[in-house]
Enzyme design. Structure first.
Site, PDB file in Angstrom:
ATOM      1  N   SER A  14       0.842  -1.200  -0.053  1.00 26.18           N
ATOM      2  CA  SER A  14       0.193   0.041  -0.072  1.00 26.18           C
ATOM      3  C   SER A  14       0.828   1.078   0.061  1.00 26.18           C
ATOM      4  O   SER A  14       2.032   1.514   0.265  1.00 26.18           O
ATOM      5  CB  SER A  14      -0.971   0.091   1.146  1.00 26.18           C
ATOM      6  OG  SER A  14      -0.306  -0.403   2.306  1.00 26.18           O
ATOM      7  N   GLU A  34       1.015   5.718   0.956  1.00 27.62           N
ATOM      8  CA  GLU A  34       0.424   6.538   1.586  1.00 27.62           C
ATOM      9  C   GLU A  34       0.767   8.058   1.177  1.00 27.62           C
ATOM     10  O   GLU A  34       1.818   8.344   0.638  1.00 27.62           O
ATOM     11  CB  GLU A  34       0.765   6.615   3.066  1.00 27.62           C
ATOM     12  CG  GLU A  34       0.218   7.659   4.068  1.00 27.62           C
ATOM     13  CD  GLU A  34       0.736   7.544   5.408  1.00 27.62           C
ATOM     14  OE1 GLU A  34       0.544   6.622   5.940  1.00 27.62           O
ATOM     15  OE2 GLU A  34       1.286   8.512   5.997  1.00 27.62           O
ATOM     16  N   ASP A  74      -1.628  14.052  15.129  1.00 26.69           N
ATOM     17  CA  ASP A  74      -0.324  14.592  15.656  1.00 26.69           C
ATOM     18  C   ASP A  74      -0.813  16.037  16.122  1.00 26.69           C
ATOM     19  O   ASP A  74      -1.909  16.550  15.352  1.00 26.69           O
ATOM     20  CB  ASP A  74       0.850  14.774  14.677  1.00 26.69           C
ATOM     21  CG  ASP A  74       1.457  13.723  14.372  1.00 26.69           C
ATOM     22  OD1 ASP A  74       1.812  12.975  15.353  1.00 26.69           O
ATOM     23  OD2 ASP A  74       1.970  13.451  13.247  1.00 26.69           O
ATOM     24  N   PHE A 125      11.836  13.616  10.494  1.00 22.63           N
ATOM     25  CA  PHE A 125      10.772  12.465  10.535  1.00 22.63           C
ATOM     26  C   PHE A 125      10.916  11.745  11.858  1.00 22.63           C
ATOM     27  O   PHE A 125      10.176  11.580  12.638  1.00 22.63           O
ATOM     28  CB  PHE A 125      10.611  11.735   9.432  1.00 22.63           C
ATOM     29  CG  PHE A 125      10.210  12.585   8.462  1.00 22.63           C
ATOM     30  CD1 PHE A 125       9.267  13.464   8.490  1.00 22.63           C
ATOM     31  CD2 PHE A 125      10.177  12.091   7.075  1.00 22.63           C
ATOM     32  CE1 PHE A 125       8.473  14.483   7.474  1.00 22.63           C
ATOM     33  CE2 PHE A 125       9.407  12.688   5.873  1.00 22.63           C
ATOM     34  CZ  PHE A 125       8.994  13.973   6.135  1.00 22.63           C
ATOM     35  N   HIS A 134       3.536  -1.001   3.881  1.00 25.38           N
ATOM     36  CA  HIS A 134       2.938   0.118   3.753  1.00 25.38           C
ATOM     37  C   HIS A 134       4.185   1.290   3.513  1.00 25.38           C
ATOM     38  O   HIS A 134       4.936   1.424   4.303  1.00 25.38           O
ATOM     39  CB  HIS A 134       2.034   0.384   4.940  1.00 25.38           C
ATOM     40  CG  HIS A 134       1.317   1.869   4.732  1.00 25.38           C
ATOM     41  ND1 HIS A 134       0.198   1.901   4.062  1.00 25.38           N
ATOM     42  CD2 HIS A 134       1.441   3.007   5.519  1.00 25.38           C
ATOM     43  CE1 HIS A 134      -0.391   3.295   4.082  1.00 25.38           C
ATOM     44  NE2 HIS A 134       0.441   3.839   4.786  1.00 25.38           N
TER      45      HIS A 134
HETATM   46  P1  FAD Z   1      -2.982   6.620  20.521  1.00 27.08           P
HETATM   47  O1  FAD Z   1      -3.477   5.062  20.160  1.00 27.08           O
HETATM   48  O2  FAD Z   1      -4.298   7.276  21.075  1.00 27.08           O
HETATM   49  O3  FAD Z   1      -1.822   6.419  21.434  1.00 27.08           O
HETATM   50  C1  FAD Z   1      -1.221   7.716  21.696  1.00 27.08           C
HETATM   51  C2  FAD Z   1      -0.511   7.814  23.097  1.00 27.08           C
HETATM   52  O4  FAD Z   1      -1.367   7.561  23.985  1.00 27.08           O
HETATM   53  C3  FAD Z   1       0.437   6.539  23.374  1.00 27.08           C
HETATM   54  O5  FAD Z   1       1.336   6.798  24.043  1.00 27.08           O
HETATM   55  C4  FAD Z   1      -0.480   5.474  23.917  1.00 27.08           C
HETATM   56  O6  FAD Z   1       0.241   5.033  24.623  1.00 27.08           O
HETATM   57  C5  FAD Z   1      -1.214   6.419  24.785  1.00 27.08           C
HETATM   58  N1  FAD Z   1      -2.820   5.892  25.033  1.00 27.08           N
HETATM   59  C6  FAD Z   1      -3.304   5.377  23.931  1.00 27.08           C
HETATM   60  N2  FAD Z   1      -4.588   5.020  24.620  1.00 27.08           N
HETATM   61  C7  FAD Z   1      -4.753   5.471  25.951  1.00 27.08           C
HETATM   62  C8  FAD Z   1      -5.923   5.842  26.764  1.00 27.08           C
HETATM   63  N3  FAD Z   1      -7.108   5.149  26.464  1.00 27.08           N
HETATM   64  N4  FAD Z   1      -5.413   6.412  27.693  1.00 27.08           N
HETATM   65  C9  FAD Z   1      -4.223   6.791  27.969  1.00 27.08           C
HETATM   66  N5  FAD Z   1      -3.240   6.802  27.364  1.00 27.08           N
HETATM   67  C10 FAD Z   1      -3.372   6.075  25.999  1.00 27.08           C
HETATM   68  N6  FAD Z   1      -1.125  11.781  12.458  1.00 27.08           N
HETATM   69  C11 FAD Z   1      -1.996  12.672  11.960  1.00 27.08           C
HETATM   70  O7  FAD Z   1      -2.078  13.843  12.355  1.00 27.08           O
HETATM   71  N7  FAD Z   1      -2.498  12.518  10.580  1.00 27.08           N
HETATM   72  C12 FAD Z   1      -2.385  11.271   9.897  1.00 27.08           C
HETATM   73  O8  FAD Z   1      -3.081  11.284   8.765  1.00 27.08           O
HETATM   74  C13 FAD Z   1      -1.539  10.229  10.427  1.00 27.08           C
HETATM   75  N8  FAD Z   1      -1.017   9.141   9.881  1.00 27.08           N
HETATM   76  C14 FAD Z   1      -0.429   8.047  10.412  1.00 27.08           C
HETATM   77  C15 FAD Z   1      -0.401   7.008   9.841  1.00 27.08           C
HETATM   78  C16 FAD Z   1       0.254   5.864  10.442  1.00 27.08           C
HETATM   79  C17 FAD Z   1       0.259   4.462   9.718  1.00 27.08           C
HETATM   80  C18 FAD Z   1       1.017   6.059  11.549  1.00 27.08           C
HETATM   81  C19 FAD Z   1       1.778   5.027  12.276  1.00 27.08           C
HETATM   82  C20 FAD Z   1       0.800   7.214  12.337  1.00 27.08           C
HETATM   83  C21 FAD Z   1       0.006   8.218  11.734  1.00 27.08           C
HETATM   84  N9  FAD Z   1      -0.050   9.631  12.193  1.00 27.08           N
HETATM   85  C22 FAD Z   1      -0.831  10.525  11.638  1.00 27.08           C
HETATM   86  C23 FAD Z   1       0.494   9.874  13.498  1.00 27.08           C
HETATM   87  C24 FAD Z   1      -0.047   9.699  14.676  1.00 27.08           C
HETATM   88  O9  FAD Z   1      -1.465  10.346  14.762  1.00 27.08           O
HETATM   89  C25 FAD Z   1       0.745   9.744  15.825  1.00 27.08           C
HETATM   90  O10 FAD Z   1       1.782   8.865  15.903  1.00 27.08           O
HETATM   91  C26 FAD Z   1       0.089  10.042  17.120  1.00 27.08           C
HETATM   92  O11 FAD Z   1       1.047  10.582  18.121  1.00 27.08           O
HETATM   93  C27 FAD Z   1      -0.234   8.592  18.089  1.00 27.08           C
HETATM   94  O12 FAD Z   1      -1.538   8.095  17.348  1.00 27.08           O
HETATM   95  P2  FAD Z   1      -2.087   6.785  17.687  1.00 27.08           P
HETATM   96  O13 FAD Z   1      -3.294   6.594  16.647  1.00 27.08           O
HETATM   97  O14 FAD Z   1      -1.108   5.707  17.829  1.00 27.08           O
HETATM   98  O15 FAD Z   1      -2.579   6.963  19.000  1.00 27.08           O
END
Ligand code: FAD
Length: 300
Positions: free
Chosen positions: A14, A16, A108, A217, A267
């Site tokens: 895939s 991105e 982010d 990055f 990916h």
């Molecule tokens: P989460 O799963 O919410 O985790 C974030 C942090 O909070 C971690 O430290 C985790 O341990 C902690 N945590 C998780 N759940 C809980 C909870 N219930 N209570 C307390 N703590 C918790 N960013 C963008 O802005 N736009 C994008 O399109 C984008 N695409 C991405 C695509 C991929 C494949 C990846 C790997 C990252 C992408 N990101 C994007 C970056 C991503 O948004 C960041 O890495 C962000 O900081 C974490 O996202 P997450 O979904 O893993 O967060």
């Protein structure tokens, strides 16, 4: 096509992309996608700008890629700057346009901010977003995972516990943050399995094309560059072609090894460019095809 179905059949490949800022950027991106289309990607994905800045562009772009370019496309959705109502409206719009797949993320912080802040009536973490989306529509949902631990996590074990919670909320598969040492990915995959996380994990790959860029990055996302690789690219830092050659060679070797070691998919973080991804894909195509040939037959 649900990505979870595709993952049952083959190792997915895939690409991105991010929504460009202006019209010229969009035309350039369409050219890039046309060049990548012959590689028959399992799907392509379109990011959701940091701070939720590209919401409308993301939705329009995935819909267009899917309907006009006939490539399976998925939108990233994040919790950033969005209330539940905003997210519900986007989810309904995507579903009405026939899109079945979403990558659900926390997001982010916007440029210039270091900490993520959720909207009052929004979601603080991706697991809440996954649960909300799953309840609203029958989407196939992916989530992010961080082989080197998310930079804000208090410990690797806590990060894994939260990841397990996110998967339990409804993730059908995971896509990893970029990494350069496959052993890091394999150790993470083993730890995830031991923690009861059994959904497919797709490996995120970004070829190094510029030393300054990759340092920025990796600093942002908490990934590390192995010392030997860093020394090699730094030694030729001012020679753009030499850096690209080294970066592409390393990414190709990573992909070969990942496919030989049962990674669920690859990916590519393309940064809206096609040359490096196409060159790498040519080198790994035979392995991708071999994995598809050995996959279990599709359900009738
Ligand atoms: P989460 O799963 O919410 O985790 C974030 C942090 O909070 C971690 O430290 C985790 O341990 C902690 N945590 C998780 N759940 C809980 C909870 N219930 N209570 C307390 N703590 C918790 N960013 C963008 O802005 N736009 C994008 O399109 C984008 N695409 C991405 C695509 C991929 C494949 C990846 C790997 C990252 C992408 N990101 C994007 C970056 C991503 O948004 C960041 O890495 C962000 O900081 C974490 O996202 P997450 O979904 O893993 O967060």
């Amino acid at each position: 096509m649900r990505i979870s179905d595709e993952l049952r059949q083959r190792a997915t490949v895939s690409f991105e992309f991010f929504p460009p800022k202006d019209e010229i950027g969009f035309w350039d991106l369409y050219v890039t996608i046309e060049k990548l289309k012959p590689l028959a990607p399992s799907f392509v994905s379109v990011t959701w700008g940091a701070g939720g800045s590209t919401r409308r562009k993301t939705v329009e772009l995935v819909a267009r890629i899917r309907s006009d370019m006939r490539i399976e496309a998925l939108a990233h959705i994040t919790c950033a700057a969005s209330s539940r109502r905003d997210i519900a409206a986007v989810a309904d719009d995507l579903r009405a346009r026939g899109l079945e797949n979403i990558l659900a993320l926390r997001g982010d912080p916007p440029a210039g901010r270091t900490a993520f802040q959720s909207q009052a009536d929004g979601f603080a973490h991706a697991n809440e977003l996954v649960e909300f989306l799953k309840d609203r529509h029958d989407f196939c949902i992916g989530g992010a995972c961080h082989p080197e631990t998310h930079p804000e996590a208090s410990s690797p074990d806590m990060d894994l516990d939260f990841l397990a919670r996110k998967v339990d909320a409804g993730c059908d598969y995971l896509v990893s943050q970029l990494f350069f040492d496959n052993q890091v990915f394999y150790r993470f995959r083993d730890r995830a399995a031991a923690r009861g996380i059994h959904v497919p994990i797709i490996a995120g790959i970004m070829p190094i094309l510029s030393v300054g860029q990759i340092k920025r990055f990796t600093e942002l996302c908490g990934a590390s560059i192995p010392r030997e690789l860093l020394e090699k690219v730094e030694a030729v830092e001012d020679d753009v072609d030499a850096v690209r050659q080294l970066g592409m060679y390393h990414a190709t070797e990573q992909c070969r090894d990942l496919l030989d070691n049962d990674a669920a998919g690859i990916h590519f973080y393309t940064l809206n460019r096609s040359t490096a991804t196409r060159a790498i894909y040519q080198q790994i195509k035979a392995r991708v095809d071999a994995r598809a040939a050995h996959a279990a037959p599709a359900d009738p």
